[in-house]
Design a protein around this motif. Structure first.
Motif, short mmCIF file in Angstrom:
data_model
loop_
_atom_site.label_atom_id
_atom_site.label_comp_id
_atom_site.label_asym_id
_atom_site.label_seq_id
_atom_site.Cartn_x
_atom_site.Cartn_y
_atom_site.Cartn_z
N LEU A 188 -10.37 -3.09 -5.50
CA LEU A 188 -9.68 -3.06 -3.91
C LEU A 188 -8.22 -2.75 -3.93
O LEU A 188 -7.38 -3.00 -4.78
CB LEU A 188 -9.91 -4.54 -3.52
N PRO A 189 -8.01 -1.98 -3.10
CA PRO A 189 -6.50 -1.77 -2.66
C PRO A 189 -5.59 -3.11 -2.63
O PRO A 189 -6.10 -4.05 -2.25
CB PRO A 189 -6.46 -0.89 -1.26
N ARG A 190 -4.47 -2.86 -3.46
CA ARG A 190 -3.50 -4.10 -3.64
C ARG A 190 -3.09 -4.71 -2.11
O ARG A 190 -2.88 -5.89 -1.82
CB ARG A 190 -2.57 -3.93 -4.45
N GLY A 191 -2.90 -3.82 -1.28
CA GLY A 191 -2.68 -4.38 0.14
C GLY A 191 -3.62 -5.29 0.79
O GLY A 191 -3.12 -6.20 1.50
N ASP A 240 -0.95 -10.97 -9.54
CA ASP A 240 -2.08 -12.06 -9.66
C ASP A 240 -1.57 -13.27 -9.30
O ASP A 240 -1.90 -14.07 -8.47
CB ASP A 240 -2.77 -12.12 -10.93
N ALA A 241 -0.45 -13.54 -9.91
CA ALA A 241 0.34 -14.91 -9.81
C ALA A 241 0.79 -15.15 -8.54
O ALA A 241 0.58 -16.42 -7.85
CB ALA A 241 1.79 -15.04 -10.93
N ILE A 242 1.38 -14.06 -7.68
CA ILE A 242 1.68 -14.36 -6.33
C ILE A 242 0.40 -14.76 -5.53
O ILE A 242 0.58 -15.55 -4.65
CB ILE A 242 2.46 -13.18 -5.88
N ASN A 243 -0.51 -13.85 -5.50
CA ASN A 243 -1.88 -14.05 -4.84
C ASN A 243 -2.29 -15.36 -5.07
O ASN A 243 -2.73 -16.00 -3.98
CB ASN A 243 -2.38 -12.83 -5.14
N MET A 252 -3.32 -8.60 -0.84
CA MET A 252 -2.11 -9.29 -0.40
C MET A 252 -2.23 -10.02 0.77
O MET A 252 -2.22 -11.03 1.23
CB MET A 252 -1.15 -8.51 -0.43
N TRP A 253 -3.11 -9.16 1.71
CA TRP A 253 -3.34 -9.63 3.05
C TRP A 253 -4.32 -10.64 3.24
O TRP A 253 -4.22 -11.75 3.82
CB TRP A 253 -4.01 -8.60 4.01
N ARG A 254 -5.31 -10.75 2.22
CA ARG A 254 -6.31 -11.73 2.21
C ARG A 254 -5.52 -13.18 1.55
O ARG A 254 -5.97 -14.21 2.28
CB ARG A 254 -7.50 -11.65 1.16
N SER A 255 -4.66 -12.92 0.80
CA SER A 255 -3.79 -14.00 0.21
C SER A 255 -2.87 -14.52 1.42
O SER A 255 -2.73 -15.60 1.25
CB SER A 255 -3.20 -13.75 -1.04
N ASP A 268 0.76 -1.12 0.06
CA ASP A 268 -0.06 -0.06 -0.09
C ASP A 268 0.92 1.20 0.15
O ASP A 268 0.37 2.35 -0.58
CB ASP A 268 -0.90 0.11 1.30
N LEU A 269 1.96 1.05 0.70
CA LEU A 269 2.94 2.40 0.72
C LEU A 269 3.53 2.70 -0.79
O LEU A 269 3.58 3.88 -1.12
CB LEU A 269 4.01 2.25 1.73
N GLY A 270 3.77 1.64 -1.47
CA GLY A 270 4.19 1.77 -2.75
C GLY A 270 3.22 2.45 -3.65
O GLY A 270 3.49 2.90 -4.72
N ASP A 271 1.84 1.99 -3.43
CA ASP A 271 0.62 2.37 -4.40
C ASP A 271 0.14 3.80 -3.73
O ASP A 271 -0.82 4.17 -4.28
CB ASP A 271 -0.47 1.39 -4.13
N GLU A 272 0.93 4.24 -2.78
CA GLU A 272 0.33 5.41 -2.12
C GLU A 272 -0.98 5.37 -1.60
O GLU A 272 -1.84 6.42 -1.63
CB GLU A 272 0.65 6.76 -3.17
N ASN A 273 -1.43 4.19 -1.11
CA ASN A 273 -2.63 4.11 -0.44
C ASN A 273 -2.63 4.31 1.10
O ASN A 273 -1.82 3.76 1.71
CB ASN A 273 -3.38 2.69 -0.82
#
Length: 466
Positions: free
Chosen positions: A107-110, A191-194, A113-116, A12-17
């Protein structure tokens, strides 16, 4: 858990969220609390881990883990009620895969990532619990048959820490292989990582509302099917694969039974779609196998709304929701080893009607099935269906229709994820359910993941005292 929250915080920090502040704040709060508890309870002598304490410890961990994991979801921009946030966290950590969140594509990518990450951590936690902890308590899938005898020479690995390291290594290796496969097939890196984390964990959380159908790729569906099956096999098999002599002597009947069930039901479903819907057999086989394996392994992915295929398809998927993967894997459900034992018990009972004086010894692989094992299987089935019906009644009292109540209860007790109906079917989610229903379903997921006995035994006062 606190350390893991730093990963979505960085995303989220990298996405400025602004949600990165929520993850950092939650991580600091939880980390500080855990540090204080660890400092206050530090002793020179270690407490003796009794069986009764073990039941309490396992249940407590799996109640507090989603309590902690739900904090970033509750304080984030999602605007979830706490019941919804707890449901999402419980669904993630138990790798159930049912979600209360819509609009995943924006949805914010952070948060994605947390859900995954929750499902990935829950998957390795489930493996460790099923193989390292529950057998010593006499509860859970692999407790039916200890994977190692008293003879040290026949143990998988001589030390528990070596076994744990081997399981973690196999889990990480499968995840990396799955991620690399997805990338090679055209899936984006994020997407692949998640999806790699949620595929190997047989969890089913996706980064898109359309789940795997978003990618519109048969190759990705085939790859996902293979890795879902690998995640549903007992993870001990991956350690034994590097021990050729022990692997050759090891026989586990649940593996071929599980694979045969997947193959037979997939072919039957594909044939029915070819006959009823006039779908080309190749296309029907790929999508049918993917969606069916997703349900059998309790992953919860979907490439389309399979309840629209036909009534025959609904019947097959309904049956598949009960099955589950193998004991000692990340999947839920009844599990294949119990189905094997139940079949052997029924066959022996019918044979005894014809030859009442015959002496029969039931064998599971190379081991004789004891009376205690048969009793454990019988108790599990009684508790499973009792919990299923109790959950159905409780959900009906929350105002849900019978289809939603029954299949919702089944999907959570078996840790499958999506159920049937317009509300919580493959094309819907659990977000519109009232908070009381969310709590009931969360309890169902906990009971199903801890093999029922581990939690329900704490309800008997005789367990509380010596």
């Amino acid at each position: 858990m606190a350390a893991a929250m730093l990963v979505p915080a960085l995303v989220d920090l990298g996405d400025e969220n602004d949600d990165w502040q929520v993850f950092i704040g939650s991580a600091f709060l939880i980390g500080a609390f855990c540090t204080l508890v660890a400092t206050a309870t530090r002793r020179k002598s270690q407490a003796r881990l009794s069986q009764r304490y073990g039941f309490l410890l396992v249940t407590t961990i799996w109640v507090f883990a989603p309590t902690v994991a739900s904090l970033p979801l509750y304080f984030s921009s999602l605007e979830l009620s706490y019941a919804g946030a707890f449901f999402e966290a419980m669904s993630g950590l138990t790798t159930t895969g049912g979600t209360a969140i819509s609009g995943l594509d924006v949805l914010p990518r952070g948060l994605l990532m947390w859900r995954s990450l929750m499902q990935w951590m829950g998957g390795i936690g489930i493996i460790g619990m099923a193989i390292l902890i529950l057998p010593s308590l006499g509860a859970g899938g692999l407790s039916l048959f200890q994977m190692e005898n008293s003879d040290r020479s026949d143990k998988v690995l001589p030390r528990v820490n070596q076994l744990a390291a081997g399981l973690l290594g196999a889990y990480v290796a499968l995840t990396i292989a799955c991620m690399a496969t997805y990338v090679m097939l055209g899936m984006g890196a994020f997407d692949a990582i998640n999806h790699a984390m949620t595929t190997v964990a047989t969890g089913g959380f996706s980064t898109h509302d359309a789940s795997m159908g978003y990618f519109e790729s048969d190759a990705i569906l085939i790859a996902a099917t293979i890795f879902m099956i690998l995640g549903a096999l007992p993870f001990v098999i991956y350690i034994r694969a590097f021990l050729p002599r022990r692997f050759q002597r090891w026989r586990d009947p649940q593996i071929p039974v599980f694979l045969v069930i997947c193959a037979v039901l997939s072919l039957t479903l594909a044939a029915s779609r070819r006959t009823i819907n006039d779908t080309p057999f190749g296309e029907a086989l790929i999508s049918s196998t993917f969606n069916l394996v997703s349900v059998i392994t309790t992953t919860g992915y979907a490439s389309e709304d399979y309840t629209l295929w036909s009534n025959a398809a609904i019947g097959i998927f309904f049956t598949a929701m009960f099955i589950g993967g193998c004991a000692g894997s990340t999947s839920g459900g009844v599990k294949a080893n119990r189905l094997v034992i139940l079949y052997l018990l029924v066959r022996a009972s019918l044979h005894r009607l014809v030859r009442p004086h015959a002496v029969q010894r039931l064998r599971y692989g190379n081991q004789v099935i004891s009376t205690d094992v048969l009793q454990t299987v019988t108790i599990f089935f009684f508790l499973f269906f009792g919990t299923l019906l109790t959950g159905t009644v409780a959900l009906s009292m929350c105002g849900l229709d019978l289809t939603t109540a029954f299949t919702g209860s089944l999907a959570t007790v078996a840790n499958v994820g999506p159920a049937f109906g317009q509300i919580i079917g493959p094309a819907g989610n659990f977000g519109s359910l009232p908070d009381p229903a969310m709590w009931i379903l969360s309890i169902n997921m906990l009971l199903g993941r801890l093999e029922l006995v581990t939690v329900l035994i704490l309800l008997f006062p005789s367990v509380w005292v010596d």
